[in-house]
Scaffold this active site. Structure first.
Site, PDB file in Angstrom:
ATOM      1  N   ASP A  63       0.860  -1.077   0.258  1.00  0.00           N
ATOM      2  CA  ASP A  63       0.022   0.140  -0.241  1.00  0.00           C
ATOM      3  C   ASP A  63       1.343   1.433   0.403  1.00  0.00           C
ATOM      4  O   ASP A  63       1.809   1.214   0.290  1.00  0.00           O
ATOM      5  CB  ASP A  63      -0.598   0.293   1.060  1.00  0.00           C
ATOM      6  CG  ASP A  63      -2.265   1.136   0.977  1.00  0.00           C
ATOM      7  OD1 ASP A  63      -2.315   1.728   0.192  1.00  0.00           O
ATOM      8  OD2 ASP A  63      -3.034   0.637   2.010  1.00  0.00           O
ATOM      9  N   ASP A 108      -5.894  -6.236  -1.734  1.00  0.00           N
ATOM     10  CA  ASP A 108      -6.394  -6.013  -0.483  1.00  0.00           C
ATOM     11  C   ASP A 108      -8.341  -6.154   0.250  1.00  0.00           C
ATOM     12  O   ASP A 108      -8.324  -5.991  -0.964  1.00  0.00           O
ATOM     13  CB  ASP A 108      -6.561  -5.007   0.465  1.00  0.00           C
ATOM     14  CG  ASP A 108      -5.785  -5.010   1.703  1.00  0.00           C
ATOM     15  OD1 ASP A 108      -6.333  -6.131   2.951  1.00  0.00           O
ATOM     16  OD2 ASP A 108      -4.985  -4.813   2.743  1.00  0.00           O
ATOM     17  N   SER A 132      -7.409 -11.592  -0.568  1.00  0.00           N
ATOM     18  CA  SER A 132      -7.457 -11.343   0.971  1.00  0.00           C
ATOM     19  C   SER A 132      -8.468 -11.642   1.312  1.00  0.00           C
ATOM     20  O   SER A 132      -9.298 -11.566   2.222  1.00  0.00           O
ATOM     21  CB  SER A 132      -6.524  -9.465   1.470  1.00  0.00           C
ATOM     22  OG  SER A 132      -5.705  -9.457   1.131  1.00  0.00           O
ATOM     23  N   ASP A 176      -2.663 -10.068   9.541  1.00  0.00           N
ATOM     24  CA  ASP A 176      -1.794  -9.123   9.635  1.00  0.00           C
ATOM     25  C   ASP A 176      -0.229 -10.348  10.505  1.00  0.00           C
ATOM     26  O   ASP A 176      -0.875  -9.824  11.253  1.00  0.00           O
ATOM     27  CB  ASP A 176      -1.602  -8.375   9.032  1.00  0.00           C
ATOM     28  CG  ASP A 176      -2.080  -7.409   7.799  1.00  0.00           C
ATOM     29  OD1 ASP A 176      -2.521  -7.878   7.312  1.00  0.00           O
ATOM     30  OD2 ASP A 176      -2.309  -6.184   7.987  1.00  0.00           O
TER      31      ASP A 176
END
Ligand SMILES: *[C@@H]1O[C@H](CO)[C@@H](O)[C@H](O)[C@H]1NC(C)=O
Ligand SMILES: *[C@@H]1O[C@H](CO)[C@@H](O)[C@H](O)[C@H]1NC(C)=O
Ligand SMILES: *[C@@H]1O[C@H](CO)[C@@H](O)[C@H](O)[C@H]1NC(C)=O
Length: 427
Positions: free
Chosen positions: A88, A165, A197, A226
């Site tokens: 990201d 994501d 994800s 995570d």
């Protein structure tokens, strides 16, 4: 052999066949026939975007170029770590007037296509991050409403890997949304490995992910939390995979992988023993080996663990079987095992307790499932050294250091037979 032993052996063979030869109809883009290996910005570099304050660690083309060079110079690419992936915080806060995604122009002044060309010129592949929802987790433009356009943009940029994501989205939409993105990627005609994800968000919301559909759509998928830079995080994730292995392992194999998240070896949080443990256990799980570490400052002991040829060969074994936690002993010692090509088997015994002194253990070969052959040769996995020949009725004695270290070993039949697996180094 006594009839009871015969029955036990037969049951073991049947169980083995059922667990490891389960076929599912899966994504067929020809990619990631072995667990992906690479490097990703997130765990070590997060969302640092102020290049004035942090010129060397902000998410930028400089960081990617520097780490890409070191992946090659440090021998990581030669060992198999081929993807360099931007997570990201690479995007501009707004799309271009024509709706296209664009990178932050200060941090990526040359653009993603030029970065991809550079990475490719080094023999590496480029990965990038987006989000299925309206925004990425870091607040940058998401792909919702632009799936096809974004897939085309990634293909135009010759991006080889997409991590998609699931922030700022309706989790129930994932069952149609992620397949829509896979369809869009496929329609570009450009091969792009697809990391989802999808189940991670659904597992957290106590939904039951449809792993059949996920394995038809994604090359790999994050199932759970995570990872952070601590042993507690590594251990918690490991336990979750052990507790859920029966539901996850049937969907794991060439082209479609469960993903317990990055290797954090080489950062601030793990001791040498815990680093050995993460590498050995991720290898047993046939997990993606995605590093997140500053290759400029990594210590030589951490580098040696990451580059260990035998562990990588166990991870990359062509069967692609997801290892399983087969025994939980006293003192929270647990033993994991993974079947390898040619009837070899890899094991890792983990001793998590901080009780200060090494533990001595004695395990029946039969409890390790070693009942198909009369005799086995044992080898230590990190060094490949010979540990001895054992009859299947014997016990195997070994020692593990405390506080999250492992004893890793692999075995093969002691009867002379087929060639050894060519990737496994032997001393
Ligand atoms: C959209 O605009 C961007 C930025 O100006 C440009 O790089 C890109 O090529 C354009 N895309 C299309 C499909 O025209
Ligand atoms: C698209 O899907 C087809 C059918 O599954 C597959 O054969 C092909 O390789 C895919 N192409 C790309 C670029 O992913
Ligand atoms: C899961 O996905 C598969 C493949 O898309 C589909 O056939 C099946 O009906 C789905 N199962 C559930 C419970 O929705």
């Amino acid at each position: 052999m006594k009839w009871t032993e015969y029955v036990i052996r037969c049951i073991f063979v049947v169980v083995s066949l059922c667990s490891y030869n389960h076929r599912v109809n899966t994504l067929d883009n020809g990619l990631l026939r072995q667990p992906p290996m690479g490097w990703l910005t997130w765990q070590r570099f997060r969302c640092v975007t102020n290049c004035q304050e942090d010129p060397d660690t902000c998410i930028s083309e400089n960081l990617i170029r520097t780490q890409a060079q070191l992946l090659v110079q440090g021998g990581y690419l030669a060992a198999g770590y081929e993807y360099i992936i931007i997570d990201d915080c690479w995007l501009s806060t707004a799309r271009a007037p024509n709706g296209s995604l664009q990178p932050d122009s200060k941090r990526f002044p040359s653009g993603i296509r030029a970065l991809a060309d550079y990475v490719h010129s080094l023999g590496l592949k480029l990965g990038i991050y987006e989000d299925y929802g309206t925004e990425t987790c870091g607040g940058y433009p998401g792909s919702l409403g632009h799936l096809e356009q974004d897939a085309k943009t990634f293909a135009d940029w010759t991006v080889d890997y997409l991590k998609l994501d699931g922030c700022y989205a309706d989790i129930k939409d994932f069952d149609t949304g992620y397949p829509a993105m896979e369809h869009a990627l496929n329609a570009t005609g450009f091969p792009i490995a697809f990391s989802c994800s999808w189940p991670a968000y659904q597992e957290f919301s106590k939904m039951k992910p449809n792993y059949t559909a996920i394995a038809q759509t994604c090359n790999l998928w994050r199932n759970w939390d995570d990872i952070d830079d601590s042993w507690e995080s590594v251990y918690t994730i490991l336990q979750w995979f052990g507790d859920n292995q029966d539901r996850l392992s049937p969907f794991h194999g060439p082209g479609h992988w469960n993903d317990p998240d990055m290797i954090v070896v080489g950062n601030y949080g793990l001791s040498p023993g815990q680093s050995r443990a993460q590498m050995a256990l991720w290898s047993i799980m046939a997990a993606p080996l995605i590093l997140s570490v500053d290759l400029r400052t990594i210590s030589s002991w951490a580098r040696d663990i990451i580059l260990n040829k035998n562990l990588i060969a166990i991870n990359q074994d062509p069967l692609g079987a997801m290892g399983r936690r087969i025994l939980q002993l006293n003192d929270h010692v647990e033993i994991w095992s993974k079947p390898l090509l040619d009837d070899r088997v890899a094991f890792v015994a983990l001793y998590p307790e901080p009780y200060g002194t090494p533990i001595h253990l004695s395990v029946n070969l039969t409890d390790l499932g070693l009942i198909r052959y009369q005799d086995y040769n044992f080898f230590e996995s990190f060094y490949g050294s010979f540990l001895g020949k054992y009859h299947y009725t014997d016990k195997y004695n070994f020692t593990i250091n405390p506080s999250g270290d492992v004893h890793a070993f692999y075995v093969e039949s002691a009867t002379p037979r087929k060639r050894f697996h060519k990737n496994l180094q032997k001393i």
